[in-house]
Design a protein around this motif. Structure first.
Motif, short mmCIF file in Angstrom:
data_model
loop_
_atom_site.label_atom_id
_atom_site.label_comp_id
_atom_site.label_asym_id
_atom_site.label_seq_id
_atom_site.Cartn_x
_atom_site.Cartn_y
_atom_site.Cartn_z
N LEU A 90 0.69 -1.47 0.42
CA LEU A 90 -0.11 -0.05 0.03
C LEU A 90 0.86 1.32 0.16
CD1 LEU A 90 -3.11 1.31 -0.19
CD2 LEU A 90 -2.63 1.07 2.88
N SER A 91 2.27 0.92 1.19
CA SER A 91 2.93 2.26 1.50
C SER A 91 3.30 2.51 -0.66
CB SER A 91 3.44 2.36 2.43
OG SER A 91 4.87 1.19 1.76
N LYS A 92 3.26 1.41 -0.94
CA LYS A 92 4.48 2.03 -2.41
C LYS A 92 2.61 1.93 -3.77
CE LYS A 92 7.65 -1.81 -1.87
NZ LYS A 92 8.32 -3.75 -2.37
N ALA A 93 2.45 1.48 -3.90
CA ALA A 93 0.68 1.85 -4.74
C ALA A 93 0.07 3.68 -3.93
CB ALA A 93 -0.50 1.25 -3.87
N VAL A 94 0.39 3.97 -2.70
CA VAL A 94 -0.13 5.42 -2.82
C VAL A 94 1.16 6.31 -3.61
CG1 VAL A 94 -0.40 7.37 -1.21
CG2 VAL A 94 -1.29 4.58 -0.79
N PRO A 95 0.34 7.20 -4.45
CA PRO A 95 1.72 7.95 -4.92
C PRO A 95 1.61 8.76 -4.24
CG PRO A 95 -0.23 7.61 -6.75
CD PRO A 95 -0.29 7.23 -5.53
N LYS A 96 3.93 9.78 -4.47
CA LYS A 96 3.67 10.67 -3.42
C LYS A 96 2.12 11.74 -3.35
CE LYS A 96 8.51 9.40 -4.11
NZ LYS A 96 9.76 10.08 -4.85
N GLU A 97 2.14 12.73 -4.13
CA GLU A 97 1.54 13.70 -5.16
C GLU A 97 -0.71 13.71 -4.29
OE1 GLU A 97 0.49 11.02 -8.97
OE2 GLU A 97 2.54 11.59 -7.34
N ILE A 98 -0.81 12.17 -3.92
CA ILE A 98 -1.43 11.91 -3.13
C ILE A 98 -1.74 11.68 -1.71
CG2 ILE A 98 -3.72 10.00 -2.81
CD1 ILE A 98 -3.41 9.64 -5.45
N THR A 99 -2.91 13.18 -0.77
CA THR A 99 -2.55 12.52 0.68
C THR A 99 -3.83 11.73 1.11
OG1 THR A 99 -2.22 14.61 0.48
CG2 THR A 99 -3.24 13.70 2.53
N HIS A 100 -3.17 10.47 1.69
CA HIS A 100 -3.90 9.27 1.45
C HIS A 100 -3.79 8.83 3.11
CE1 HIS A 100 -4.76 4.70 2.53
NE2 HIS A 100 -5.23 4.90 1.62
#
Length: 504
Positions: free
Chosen positions: A401-411
């Protein structure tokens, strides 16, 4: 049955009393006396007084001239720490360092309305105590169990003379004066407990010329007792070598204003008339012997490094009983071991049968040998597929999940539930499309199957909540390789041209 020896070793005479104790009964076996001046040494005088008797334990007294008695009042809160506090309190009252001293104490009854804790203590130099121990060992070949102090041992006579604890009038204290040749010692007993003691520098030597000086010291001693708040005495018992001195009772009664009481008849079995007549002279030796019983009322200076080893010679008399008890214990232990071995054999047979059944059902071959079962488990078919350890877990899900979330998206993760290979993830993203991007990236993991965004909803302004579900299933690489190789071989075989007959 114990044979206990009390040794009253004075400057001029050594007196010894050997008693035998049973349940609530006391017997006098021997009374012995020897003059120190007639012997080569004090040890020789002790040996002569004891004779050929062999006691189970012995006690000797340290002269009051080599000791100090102290009455102290400690705070009531210090009752549990008396041993630790008392040394500091005594240090300021004795002319030597406490590192070189040994002391003992008794807690006295607290008068009504008194908040302090009264303590009766005695202290002496450790070297003087060692000297008493050494002289007994030299004389008898073993160390004394107790080293008592002065005339305080006379309080132990209450065990065979109950009248000492309940004189008339009731509750009034009494005094016991051990009148010897060169010195005298006095102890005051209240309710059967020693509460005051002092050693006088005069005895019967020089009488009648020294009688006034002796009476003066006794009056000073009784005045010191009254200054401590002591109650008037009910009377005085006269013991020791000077107890039978002519006119002693009348003189002391006149000079001290006290009643000289006759020594009570002791509760001693088999006491001969000769022993009864000599008993006042041997009172201190008898008190020392009685001090070896559990209900002692005196002091014992064998403390700390000087403490006696509990190796009673009377254990030799108990050898047959101890041997019988040891045999019973050994037999019981043997029966217990046999029963335990039988239980273990039965349990082993049951486990072997269970192993045979389990190996037949799981591994396809029945065996009761644990080593063989281990080999079958490691080499048997399908062993790798049945490995209970998971190929992927919740930690792997969070890593992916940490790899799947792009840096520009706040999750934000609200909840992660991993249950029996099914994962439910609740998260918050800026938009629904961001949730789909994350789901697409999660599909890249080889063990994630059926990844989908279940539902979305408005969470807060500019935030959307989504639910991501997936299954955890990892494909076996070995099987995949084998299956791929088999498919390739089959395709190659099907597509190859047939060779003409007779060709090579």
């Amino acid at each position: 049955m114990h044979r206990l020896l009390g040794i009253d070793a004075g400057k001029s005479v050594v007196r010894a009393a050997l008693i035998r104790t049973t349940y609530r009964r006391v017997f006098v076996e021997a009374l012995g006396e020897a003059a120190v001046t007639d012997a080569v040494s004090e040890a020789e005088a002790i040996r002569a007084a004891v004779g050929l008797h062999r006691p189970d334990a012995a006690a000797i007294a340290l002269s009051g001239e080599k000791s100090f008695y102290r009455r102290l009042d400690l705070p009531a809160a210090a009752q549990k720490e008396v041993e630790n506090i008392l040394g500091f309190e005594l240090e300021a009252t004795v002319p030597f360092e406490m590192e070189d001293a040994v002391f003992d104490h008794r807690l006295l009854k607290r008068p009504p309305g008194v908040e302090t804790l009264p303590v009766f203590a005695a202290v002496a130099r450790a070297d003087d105590v060692r000297e008493r121990i050494a002289v007994v060992k030299e004389a008898l070949g073993f160390e004394p169990e107790r080293v008592a102090l002065g005339a305080v041992a006379l309080a132990n006579l209450e065990a065979v003379m109950p009248e000492l604890a309940a004189p008339s009038p009731a509750s009034a204290p009494i005094a016991l004066l051990d009148l010897d040749y060169l010195t005298s010692e006095i102890v005051i007993v209240s309710g059967g407990e020693p509460v005051f003691a002092r050693t006088l520098s005069r005895g019967t030597a020089g009488l009648p010329g020294t009688a006034p000086a002796l009476a003066r010291e006794l009056r000073q001693t009784l005045a010191a007792w009254r200054n401590l708040g002591g109650e008037p005495l009910a009377g005085l018992y006269l013991v020791g070598g000077g107890a039978t001195a002519q006119g002693a009772e009348m003189f002391l009664s006149t000079q001290l204003g006290l009643t000289i009481l006759p020594l009570p008849t002791p509760r001693i079995e088999g006491l001969t008339p000769e022993q009864a007549a000599a008993l006042p002279r041997f009172a201190k030796a008898l008190g020392l012997a009685l001090g070896l019983t559990p209900k002692t009322k005196g002091f014992n200076l064998r403390k700390g490094a000087l403490e006696a080893e509990r190796s009673y010679p009377f254990l030799r008399e108990k050898i047959p009983i101890l041997a019988g008890l040891g045999t019973v214990i050994a037999l019981s232990f043997g029966f217990s071991i046999v029963a335990e071995l039988r239980t273990l054999d039965a349990e082993r047979e049951l486990l072997a049968a269970s192993l045979a059944t389990a190996s037949h059902d799981v591994l396809g071959e029945e065996t009761s040998d644990p080593q063989k079962a281990r080999e079958l488990l490691e080499q048997g078919p399908g062993a790798a597929d049945e490995d209970p350890m998971p190929r992927v877990d919740a930690f792997d899900v969070m890593v992916q999940l940490s790899k799947a979330v792009p840096k520009e998206i706040t999750h934000d993760v609200l909840e992660l539930d991993v249950n029996r290979g099914h994962v439910t993830l609740q998260g918050v993203v800026p938009s629904v499309s961001d949730a789909q991007i994350i789901a697409d990236h999660m599909k890249e993991h080889r063990c994630f199957r059926d990844v989908k965004v279940g539902r979305t909803s408005q969470f807060t302004e500019g935030k959307h909540k989504y639910v991501l579900e997936l299954d955890l299933r990892c494909e076996d690489k070995t099987k995949k390789k084998k299956t791929g190789a088999a498919d390739a071989a089959e395709s190659a075989s099907a597509g190859a041209p047939e060779k003409p007959e007779g060709s090579r």
